[in-house]
Scaffold this motif. Sequence first.
Motif, short mmCIF file in Angstrom:
data_model
loop_
_atom_site.label_atom_id
_atom_site.label_comp_id
_atom_site.label_asym_id
_atom_site.label_seq_id
_atom_site.Cartn_x
_atom_site.Cartn_y
_atom_site.Cartn_z
N GLN A 73 -16.04 -4.50 26.32
CA GLN A 73 -14.99 -4.19 27.45
C GLN A 73 -13.90 -4.47 27.03
O GLN A 73 -12.75 -4.01 27.28
CB GLN A 73 -15.72 -4.78 28.76
CG GLN A 73 -17.06 -4.34 29.26
CD GLN A 73 -17.34 -5.37 30.41
OE1 GLN A 73 -16.68 -6.18 30.83
NE2 GLN A 73 -18.41 -4.91 31.08
N ALA A 74 -13.52 -5.55 26.44
CA ALA A 74 -12.30 -6.05 25.86
C ALA A 74 -11.80 -4.97 24.77
O ALA A 74 -10.59 -4.83 24.79
CB ALA A 74 -12.53 -7.46 25.35
N ASP A 79 -8.28 -0.54 23.22
CA ASP A 79 -8.06 0.86 22.87
C ASP A 79 -6.97 1.45 23.72
O ASP A 79 -6.38 2.49 23.46
CB ASP A 79 -9.47 1.18 22.85
CG ASP A 79 -9.60 2.68 22.00
OD1 ASP A 79 -8.64 2.81 21.43
OD2 ASP A 79 -10.43 3.25 22.11
N ILE A 80 -7.28 1.34 25.15
CA ILE A 80 -6.49 1.91 26.24
C ILE A 80 -4.88 1.48 25.96
O ILE A 80 -4.04 2.54 25.95
CB ILE A 80 -6.97 1.70 27.41
CG1 ILE A 80 -8.32 2.54 27.81
CG2 ILE A 80 -5.93 2.18 28.61
CD1 ILE A 80 -8.98 1.99 28.98
N VAL A 81 -4.58 0.37 25.75
CA VAL A 81 -3.44 -0.09 25.63
C VAL A 81 -2.79 0.48 24.40
O VAL A 81 -1.52 1.11 24.09
CB VAL A 81 -3.32 -1.45 25.46
CG1 VAL A 81 -1.78 -2.28 25.06
CG2 VAL A 81 -3.57 -2.05 26.97
N VAL A 82 -3.45 0.48 23.18
CA VAL A 82 -3.10 1.16 21.95
C VAL A 82 -2.78 2.43 22.18
O VAL A 82 -1.71 2.93 21.52
CB VAL A 82 -3.86 0.62 20.57
CG1 VAL A 82 -3.50 1.45 19.40
CG2 VAL A 82 -4.09 -0.74 20.30
N GLU A 83 -3.87 3.33 22.77
CA GLU A 83 -3.58 4.78 22.74
C GLU A 83 -2.20 5.09 23.83
O GLU A 83 -1.53 5.82 23.27
CB GLU A 83 -4.93 5.28 23.65
CG GLU A 83 -4.75 6.97 23.69
CD GLU A 83 -4.16 7.23 24.93
OE1 GLU A 83 -3.54 8.16 24.93
OE2 GLU A 83 -4.26 6.53 25.99
N ALA A 84 -2.05 4.28 24.87
CA ALA A 84 -0.83 4.44 25.51
C ALA A 84 0.44 4.22 24.73
O ALA A 84 1.37 4.93 24.93
CB ALA A 84 -1.11 3.72 27.06
N THR A 85 0.37 3.22 23.96
CA THR A 85 1.51 2.95 23.17
C THR A 85 1.93 3.88 22.09
O THR A 85 2.97 4.21 21.95
CB THR A 85 1.37 1.61 22.71
OG1 THR A 85 1.12 0.56 23.64
CG2 THR A 85 2.59 1.10 21.78
#
Length: 114
Positions: A73-74, A79-85
Motif C-alpha cells: 500500500q505504501a 507510485d501515484i505521487v511519482v506518476e503525478a509529478t
Amino acid sequence: MSLLPYVIAAWLFIIGLYGVVTSKNFIHLIMCLVIVQSSTYVLLLAIGYKVGGLPPVFAGVNVGTPAVDPVVQALMLTDIVVEATVAALLLALAVQAQKRFRTLNPDKLQELRG
C-alpha cells in the motif's frame, strides 16, 4: 488466486507502450505513459491482495488472522505521487515546446542550439 489482475496489468502495459512508441504528439505520448504507469497500480493491487484479509491495523486482532501487506500500500501511494509529478513535469515541457517551436510533433522539433 486469480490471474485476471495480472492479465489486465499486462494489457494496460502493452497498450500504453504501443501508444508511446507510435505517438506523434507530446500530449498523446504523456497520456500513454500515464497508462503504462497505471498498469503498475493494478499489479501492486494484485500482489498485495489477500482473500479475507483485514486492514493492516493489528489492535485487537487475533494472531494468525490474514491481513493485507501495508508495504504494498505504501509503494502504491509512492507510485501515484511519482506518476503525478512526472506527468506534470512532462506536460509543462510540452507547453514550453509548443510555445517555442509551435508544434507538439516530436519529429518536427528543431535542433536545440546553445
